[in-house]
Write a protein that holds these residues in place. Structure first.
Motif, PDB file in Angstrom:
ATOM      1  N   ILE A 196      39.855  51.931  40.941  1.00 32.73           N
ATOM      2  CA  ILE A 196      39.238  50.524  40.385  1.00 32.73           C
ATOM      3  C   ILE A 196      40.461  50.141  39.340  1.00 32.73           C
ATOM      4  CG2 ILE A 196      37.584  49.973  38.604  1.00 32.73           C
ATOM      5  CD1 ILE A 196      35.621  52.063  39.967  1.00 32.73           C
ATOM      6  N   ASN A 197      41.191  50.918  38.826  1.00 27.78           N
ATOM      7  CA  ASN A 197      41.971  50.465  37.885  1.00 27.78           C
ATOM      8  C   ASN A 197      43.183  49.760  38.553  1.00 27.78           C
ATOM      9  OD1 ASN A 197      42.655  53.230  38.744  1.00 27.78           O
ATOM     10  ND2 ASN A 197      44.721  53.057  37.674  1.00 27.78           N
ATOM     11  N   GLU A 198      43.627  49.953  39.997  1.00 26.02           N
ATOM     12  CA  GLU A 198      44.423  49.303  40.603  1.00 26.02           C
ATOM     13  C   GLU A 198      44.075  48.176  41.404  1.00 26.02           C
ATOM     14  OE1 GLU A 198      47.160  52.264  42.644  1.00 26.02           O
ATOM     15  OE2 GLU A 198      45.325  53.573  42.364  1.00 26.02           O
ATOM     16  N   ALA A 199      42.570  47.973  41.669  1.00 22.57           N
ATOM     17  CA  ALA A 199      42.089  47.151  42.670  1.00 22.57           C
ATOM     18  C   ALA A 199      41.771  45.800  41.855  1.00 22.57           C
ATOM     19  CB  ALA A 199      40.732  47.733  43.272  1.00 22.57           C
ATOM     20  N   LYS A 200      43.005  44.864  41.828  1.00 26.66           N
ATOM     21  CA  LYS A 200      42.893  43.542  41.190  1.00 26.66           C
ATOM     22  C   LYS A 200      43.123  42.531  41.922  1.00 26.66           C
ATOM     23  CE  LYS A 200      43.736  45.921  37.018  1.00 26.66           C
ATOM     24  NZ  LYS A 200      44.954  45.963  35.593  1.00 26.66           N
ATOM     25  N   GLY A 201      42.581  41.266  42.178  1.00 25.34           N
ATOM     26  CA  GLY A 201      43.085  40.267  43.000  1.00 25.34           C
ATOM     27  C   GLY A 201      42.883  40.901  44.533  1.00 25.34           C
ATOM     28  N   ASP A 202      43.834  40.633  45.372  1.00 26.57           N
ATOM     29  CA  ASP A 202      43.876  40.844  46.801  1.00 26.57           C
ATOM     30  C   ASP A 202      44.095  42.301  47.100  1.00 26.57           C
ATOM     31  OD1 ASP A 202      43.904  40.796  49.415  1.00 26.57           O
ATOM     32  OD2 ASP A 202      46.005  39.797  49.495  1.00 26.57           O
ATOM     33  N   ILE A 203      42.981  42.786  47.769  1.00 22.38           N
ATOM     34  CA  ILE A 203      43.068  44.165  47.883  1.00 22.38           C
ATOM     35  C   ILE A 203      43.205  44.657  49.539  1.00 22.38           C
ATOM     36  CG2 ILE A 203      41.844  44.839  45.982  1.00 22.38           C
ATOM     37  CD1 ILE A 203      39.388  45.433  47.721  1.00 22.38           C
ATOM     38  N   SER A 204      43.356  43.528  50.120  1.00 23.53           N
ATOM     39  CA  SER A 204      43.484  43.576  51.943  1.00 23.53           C
ATOM     40  C   SER A 204      44.502  44.584  52.250  1.00 23.53           C
ATOM     41  CB  SER A 204      43.808  42.045  52.428  1.00 23.53           C
ATOM     42  OG  SER A 204      44.790  41.810  51.901  1.00 23.53           O
ATOM     43  N   SER A 205      45.465  45.024  51.322  1.00 24.69           N
ATOM     44  CA  SER A 205      46.640  45.928  52.012  1.00 24.69           C
ATOM     45  C   SER A 205      46.362  47.394  51.099  1.00 24.69           C
ATOM     46  CB  SER A 205      47.887  45.339  51.514  1.00 24.69           C
ATOM     47  OG  SER A 205      48.204  45.147  50.101  1.00 24.69           O
ATOM     48  N   MET A 206      45.167  47.502  50.315  1.00 24.53           N
ATOM     49  CA  MET A 206      45.172  48.771  49.726  1.00 24.53           C
ATOM     50  C   MET A 206      44.287  49.804  50.722  1.00 24.53           C
ATOM     51  SD  MET A 206      44.233  47.380  45.800  1.00 24.53           S
ATOM     52  CE  MET A 206      44.048  49.410  45.386  1.00 24.53           C
ATOM     53  N   GLU A 207      44.581  51.014  50.503  1.00 24.61           N
ATOM     54  CA  GLU A 207      43.929  51.889  51.195  1.00 24.61           C
ATOM     55  C   GLU A 207      42.993  52.651  50.353  1.00 24.61           C
ATOM     56  OE1 GLU A 207      44.817  55.966  54.298  1.00 24.61           O
ATOM     57  OE2 GLU A 207      46.019  55.662  52.534  1.00 24.61           O
ATOM     58  N   PHE A 208      41.724  53.007  50.634  1.00 27.38           N
ATOM     59  CA  PHE A 208      40.814  53.733  49.783  1.00 27.38           C
ATOM     60  C   PHE A 208      40.406  54.895  50.790  1.00 27.38           C
ATOM     61  CE2 PHE A 208      40.842  49.265  48.689  1.00 27.38           C
ATOM     62  CZ  PHE A 208      40.766  49.255  47.153  1.00 27.38           C
ATOM     63  N   THR A 209      40.204  55.994  50.208  1.00 27.06           N
ATOM     64  CA  THR A 209      40.042  57.230  51.062  1.00 27.06           C
ATOM     65  C   THR A 209      38.926  58.013  50.651  1.00 27.06           C
ATOM     66  OG1 THR A 209      41.598  58.357  49.725  1.00 27.06           O
ATOM     67  CG2 THR A 209      42.442  57.462  51.580  1.00 27.06           C
TER      68      THR A 209
END
Length: 341
Positions: A321-334
């Protein structure tokens, strides 16, 4: 309507990311889709949920298969809703999934984008033997406020009660499943209110005010534990006190200083697990309630959000949550798992 694509992920990948050298196993990965809730049924079925905190969330609830692939649960139809007018036949904003016996409980906040509830929050109950909806509980206006965010739940099989936290408006909600009656307690109370309005990551303050959030029931000792996310105090109140307005008014709960956590869970030994969000850790309080130990820390822990226990493993989600800002399309959530001590 956006097309829902089912993605197959190679599961059971080992991640080395702990100062204590505990093996972390990656169960599933979701690219650009922020996962928060996780639950594992008695038979090992894994379910996860994805809140509608932003536009374009493709589904609310999935079942994760053994190979790491996933599919909308119980079907695509209930997961079709996109932000707009409320729909009685669809999930709106699912925040929590909890398996209990042969039932799966799905908590819908009805509060997409944190803009306030757009209809009654609901609790859906599915029979896992048939994957059919068997009951829906609608939260009445007496149990919630217009900006409530009903966050998590624990089921009291002994009393046919379900306890919920409200992280949008501080309070605990109690559902009598036999009577279908809701009661709100500790409303705007110091025990359920956020203690701070920020968390700190790498020395920088992140504005964050979240009230009563994590919750766990010690069924053996009849104690309900709960914790504001924006805070550092764990509370534990005996169920007999929680259910008696006269006792609750004068309650002196168990209190313990901890890190700022999200979800919580207790194992069969009585260890209470929670995330130290600000320091990328998972910690636990020993059964004597006197010691805090670190189970896991490092890069494999990125806002450990929700927990489940099955076959000697602690499952947890990394919601970042602390990193998920703006465009999260390239982020990995596990979803990961680690052996219990």
């Amino acid at each position: 309507m956006k097309r829902i694509v089912l993605v197959a992920i190679i599961a059971m990948q080992t991640v080395v990311a702990s100062s204590q050298s505990r093996e972390v196993i990656k169960v599933a990965s979701f690219k650009g889709i922020q996962v928060t809730g996780i639950t594992v049924s008695n038979k090992g079925r894994i379910f996860a949920n994805f809140p509608r905190w932003r536009m374009g969330v493709p589904f609310s609830v999935v079942e994760v298969m053994k190979d790491g692939s996933y599919k909308p649960y119980p079907n695509v139809g209930l997961n079709r809703w996109e932000v707009g007018p409320p729909a009685d036949s669809s999930f709106i904003g699912v925040q929590s999934v909890v398996a209990n016996g042969d039932m799966l409980y799905i908590l819908d906040t009805a509060n997409p984008l944190f803009k306030g509830i757009i209809t009654q929050p609901r609790l859906f109950v599915f029979d896992l033997k048939s994957d059919k909806l068997v009951k829906t509980y609608n939260f009445p206006s007496s149990a919630v406020h217009s900006t409530s965010y009903v966050n998590d739940l624990r089921i009291d099989n002994k009393r046919n009660l379900i306890y919920f936290t409200d992280s949008g408006e501080p309070g605990i909600i109690i559902l009598d499943t036999k009577k279908g009656l809701f009661t709100r307690v500790l409303d705007n109370h110091p025990f359920t209110k956020a203690e701070v309005n920020f968390l700190t990551f790498n020395g920088a303050r992140m504005p964050f005010t979240v009230h009563s959030d994590g919750i766990e029931l010690n069924a053996r000792n009849d104690i309900l534990y709960f914790h504001a996310l924006s805070g550092y105090t764990l509370y534990g109140i005996e169920i007999s006190t929680l259910l008696d307005p006269r006792k609750l008014e004068k309650a002196k709960p168990f209190m313990m200083k901890t890190a700022a956590p999200d979800g919580m869970i207790m194992d069969e030994k009585g260890n209470l697990y929670y995330g130290d969000l600000e320091n990328n850790k998972i910690e636990y309080i020993t059964p004597d309630r006197k010691q805090i130990r670190t189970l896991l820390e490092g890069e494999a822990v990125k806002w450990a959000d929700t927990f489940s226990i099955h076959s000697g493993y602690l499952y947890y989600t990394n919601s970042r949550i602390n990193e998920a800002k703006g465009d999260i399309s390239s982020m990995e959530f596990t979803i990961n798992k680690v052996k219990l001590p």
